[in-house]
Design an enzyme around this catalytic site. Structure first.
Site, mmCIF file in Angstrom:
data_model
loop_
_atom_site.group_PDB
_atom_site.id
_atom_site.type_symbol
_atom_site.label_atom_id
_atom_site.label_comp_id
_atom_site.label_asym_id
_atom_site.label_seq_id
_atom_site.Cartn_x
_atom_site.Cartn_y
_atom_site.Cartn_z
ATOM 1 N N GLY A 10 0.854 -1.105 -0.316
ATOM 2 C CA GLY A 10 -0.124 -0.165 0.418
ATOM 3 C C GLY A 10 1.052 1.123 0.373
ATOM 4 O O GLY A 10 1.900 1.211 0.693
ATOM 5 N N ARG A 72 1.180 -4.627 -4.860
ATOM 6 C CA ARG A 72 0.724 -5.855 -4.401
ATOM 7 C C ARG A 72 0.875 -6.505 -4.939
ATOM 8 O O ARG A 72 0.444 -7.918 -4.901
ATOM 9 C CB ARG A 72 -0.277 -5.996 -3.389
ATOM 10 N N ASP A 102 4.881 -5.325 6.291
ATOM 11 C CA ASP A 102 5.016 -7.218 6.668
ATOM 12 C C ASP A 102 5.079 -8.061 4.892
ATOM 13 O O ASP A 102 5.872 -9.227 4.576
ATOM 14 C CB ASP A 102 4.284 -7.606 7.439
ATOM 15 N N THR A 124 4.349 1.535 7.372
ATOM 16 C CA THR A 124 3.341 0.687 7.165
ATOM 17 C C THR A 124 2.004 1.553 7.935
ATOM 18 O O THR A 124 2.723 2.693 9.602
ATOM 19 C CB THR A 124 3.036 -0.155 7.709
ATOM 20 N N ASP A 126 -0.675 1.220 9.690
ATOM 21 C CA ASP A 126 -1.037 0.593 10.743
ATOM 22 C C ASP A 126 0.117 0.856 11.846
ATOM 23 O O ASP A 126 -0.530 0.265 12.778
ATOM 24 C CB ASP A 126 -1.464 -0.823 10.501
ATOM 25 N N ASP A 128 1.825 -1.587 12.903
ATOM 26 C CA ASP A 128 2.476 -2.631 13.406
ATOM 27 C C ASP A 128 3.308 -3.806 13.190
ATOM 28 O O ASP A 128 3.108 -4.659 13.732
ATOM 29 C CB ASP A 128 0.626 -3.685 13.277
ATOM 30 N N ARG A 170 -5.577 -4.169 10.246
ATOM 31 C CA ARG A 170 -6.738 -5.201 9.438
ATOM 32 C C ARG A 170 -6.309 -6.091 11.046
ATOM 33 O O ARG A 170 -7.034 -6.821 11.475
ATOM 34 C CB ARG A 170 -5.262 -6.117 8.248
#
Length: 340
Positions: A10, A72, A102, A124, A126, A128, A170
Site C-alpha cells: 500500500g 501488491r 510485512d 505501514t 498501521d 503494526d 487489519r
C-alpha cells in the site's frame, strides 16, 4: 555500488522522503548510484526501472505516494528470485532496498535467503511491525483520521446522531486507538479486543443520556460478537489475504437497531494514506532512507532499519516478521476509562 529501490504494498505518506534521503545521502556520502523499480516487485521482476538522481528527487519529500509507484504484486507469479536476479544483472544493480510492510519485508527476507543483497525499510500506516517503535505514515494517518472525526462530530451534534468512523487496521488497532482518543470517541473497537454488543450499546446510550452525539471508532479488522473473522466482501489480495472494509456500516446498523438512535457510518478508507505527510513522518522517513544506505554500505544484508526510542538502529528482517505489534490490554483499558 548501484542500489535499486522498491516501494511495494500500500502507498503511504513518507515514501518519497525515504527515496530522497537515500539518494542524497548515498550519492554525496558514498558515491552510490540508484535505480527505482517501478510498480513495486513487478518492476523488480520485469526490469522496469528508472535512474534516481539528485535532480529526480528534488522537492519530493512533501509529496504523498511514491514517484516510482507501487503494487501488491507477488514476485513469484513473475519468476521469483530468478527474474529479480536477471533484472539486476541487466540493469547493473548490486543490491535492493525494499521499503514496505510485512508482505514486502517477507518477500525481501525470502529474496535475501536466495542470495540477493537486501536491506529493508519498515513502512505501514498501521504501525503494526515488530522491532520498530514507529513506522512513518502512521502519524499522518492518525492526523487525517482525527480531522475527519472532528468534522463528523459537528454534523453528529447538529442532528443528534451517532456517528461511526471506520479506519484502517487489519490486525492492529493503533490508528483507531490514537485517532479515537484524540477525537474524544465514546467507544473504540479494535481487532485485539472482543467487545460485546451490550458493552457498545452501553457506551453509546451513556453518551446520549448526557446530551452528546455518540462517536464510535472501529478498525476494519474488528470482529463482531458471535463471528470468527473480520468482515470481508471483496475477495482476496495478491497474497491471499481478505480485502477488509464495511464493518462500520454493520456496527451502525447494530447500534440503531438496539438503541433507536439514528446512526450514520463513514468509511475513511484510502484517504488515510493519501496526501502530504506530516513533518514527523517526513523526518522519520528521511532518517530511515539515510540509515538504510548506511546498512548497504556496511554490507549488512538481511537487516532492516528501525526506530528505538529516538535512535535509528539495525535489526534483522526476521525480528519484524515474527508477529505483528498489536495494541496491548493496558493501552486499551487506558482509553476505555474515557468511553461512554
Amino acid at each position: 555500488m548501484r542500489i535499486g529501490i522498491v516501494t511495494s504494498g500500500g502507498d503511504c505518506p513518507g515514501l518519497n522522503a525515504v527515496i530522497r534521503g537515500a539518494v542524497l545521502h548515498g550519492q554525496e556520502s558514498y558515491g552510490h548510484a540508484f535505480m527505482g523499480f517501478r510498480g513495486g516487485w513487478r518492476g523488480a521482476t520485469l526490469g522496469d526501472a528508472i535512474p534516481l538522481t539528485r535532480q529526480t528527487v528534488r522537492g519530493i519529500s512533501k509529496l504523498g505516494g511514491t514517484i516510482i509507484g507501487t503494487s501488491r504484486t507477488n514476485p513469484w507469479e513473475f519468476g521469483g528470485e530468478g527474474a529479480v536476479k536477471d533484472s539486476m544483472e541487466r540493469l547493473g544493480v548490486d543490491a535492493i532496498m525494499a521499503v514496505g510492510g510485512d508482505g514486502t519485508l517477507a518477500v525481501a527476507k525470502r529474496l535475501h535467503e536466495a542470495g540477493i543483497p537486501m536491506v529493508g525499510v519498515p513502512k505501514t500506516i498501521d504501525n503494526d511491525l515488530n522491532a520498530t517503535d514507529m513506522t512513518f505514515g502512521f502519524d499522518t494517518a492518525v492526523s487525517i483520521a482525527t480531522d475527519a472525526m472532528d468534522r463528523l462530530r459537528t454534523t453528529g451534534d447538529s442532528h443528534g446522531r451517532c456517528m461511526v468512523a471506520e479506519v484502517m487496521g487489519r490486525n492492529a488497532g493503533w490508528i483507531a486507538l490514537h485517532s479515537g482518543m484524540a477525537a474524544g470517541a465514546h467507544a473504540i473497537l479494535i481487532p485485539e479486543r472482543r467487545t460485546t454488543a451490550d458493552e457498545l450499546v452501553g457506551w453509546v446510550e451513556s453518551a446520549k443520556l448526557r446530551g452528546r452525539a455518540p462517536l464510535v471508532v472501529v478498525a476494519e479488522g474488528f470482529v463482531l460478537e458471535g463471528e470468527v473473522a473480520a468482515h470481508s466482501g471483496r475477495g482476496l489480495d495478491a497474497f491471499g489475504r481478505p480485502r477488509l472494509g464495511g464493518i462500520g456500516e454493520r456496527v451502525a446498523e447494530l447500534i440503531e437497531s438496539r438503541t433507536g438512535i439514528e446512526t450514520r457510518s463513514t468509511l475513511l478508507g484510502h484517504i488515510q494514506r493519501g496526501g502530504v505527510p506530516t513533518a514527523y513522518d517526513r523526518v522519520l522517513a528521511t532518517r530511515f532512507g539515510m540509515s538504510a544506505v548506511d546498512l548497504a554500505e556496511q554490507g549488512s544484508w538481511g537487516s532492516m532499519v528501525a526506530l528505538r526510542g529516538t535512535s535509528v538502529i539495525e535489526v534483522d528482517l526476521t525480528d519484524a516478521l515474527d508477529e505483528p505489534k498489536t495494541v496491548t490490554e493496558s493501552r486499551y483499558l487506558e482509553a476505555q476509562r474515557l468511553f461512554g
